[in-house]
Design a protein around this motif. Sequence first.
Motif, PDB file in Angstrom:
ATOM      1  N   LYS A   1       0.831  -1.204   0.000  1.00 48.08           N
ATOM      2  CA  LYS A   1       0.000   0.000   0.000  1.00 48.08           C
ATOM      3  C   LYS A   1       0.867   1.256   0.000  1.00 48.08           C
ATOM      4  O   LYS A   1       0.566   2.230  -0.688  1.00 48.08           O
ATOM      5  N   ALA A   2       1.948   1.235   0.762  1.00 44.96           N
ATOM      6  CA  ALA A   2       2.848   2.390   0.793  1.00 44.96           C
ATOM      7  C   ALA A   2       3.551   2.559  -0.557  1.00 44.96           C
ATOM      8  O   ALA A   2       3.713   3.681  -1.039  1.00 44.96           O
ATOM      9  N   THR A   3       3.943   1.453  -1.159  1.00 46.96           N
ATOM     10  CA  THR A   3       4.593   1.515  -2.469  1.00 46.96           C
ATOM     11  C   THR A   3       3.648   2.126  -3.498  1.00 46.96           C
ATOM     12  O   THR A   3       4.047   3.004  -4.269  1.00 46.96           O
ATOM     13  N   LYS A   4       2.407   1.702  -3.497  1.00 46.47           N
ATOM     14  CA  LYS A   4       1.418   2.257  -4.425  1.00 46.47           C
ATOM     15  C   LYS A   4       1.183   3.740  -4.130  1.00 46.47           C
ATOM     16  O   LYS A   4       1.069   4.561  -5.042  1.00 46.47           O
ATOM     17  N   TYR A   5       1.146   4.099  -2.844  1.00 45.75           N
ATOM     18  CA  TYR A   5       0.909   5.495  -2.465  1.00 45.75           C
ATOM     19  C   TYR A   5       2.049   6.399  -2.940  1.00 45.75           C
ATOM     20  O   TYR A   5       1.819   7.556  -3.299  1.00 45.75           O
ATOM     21  N   GLU A   6       3.257   5.904  -2.948  1.00 46.27           N
ATOM     22  CA  GLU A   6       4.384   6.709  -3.426  1.00 46.27           C
ATOM     23  C   GLU A   6       4.127   7.177  -4.856  1.00 46.27           C
ATOM     24  O   GLU A   6       4.351   8.332  -5.185  1.00 46.27           O
TER      25      GLU A   6
END
Length: 137
Positions: free
Chosen positions: A55-60
Amino acid sequence: MTTTMMKIAAASAVMMIAAGCSTMGGAGKDEPAPPANPNFAAEMNKFNAQFPNDKATKYEEISLNYNNAQKLDERGNCHDLSKHPVVIILTLDAAGKVTRSTTDVEGKKADCFRQAYASAQLPPPPFAPYQKPIRLR
């Protein structure tokens, strides 16, 4: 997206070592590198601790696209204050509002970017607080 995180971390490390390599900005070529911010490493460690996380990777990617589309970095005409780049880490709340920012260096350009992003609103992150680094020329 792990490559992106490594590039951000590597870019900030390189900038701390060789901040004088950039030729962008409006200041003269003999401009000294700005002093490093001793609090930056702890903030970068908080960012790195957020991964691996899908989720954090996608948010970046989402937040970077949003920042570029909204041209948040153009507020205040900060880019022309120095030839040296700045890395800013934004701390976001659950709604995506910037609650704090830390730059890798101190100085007029870094202060300008901290002020420019002080009232910024990004898309809501997957969790809060969320550390969002941005490399600014």
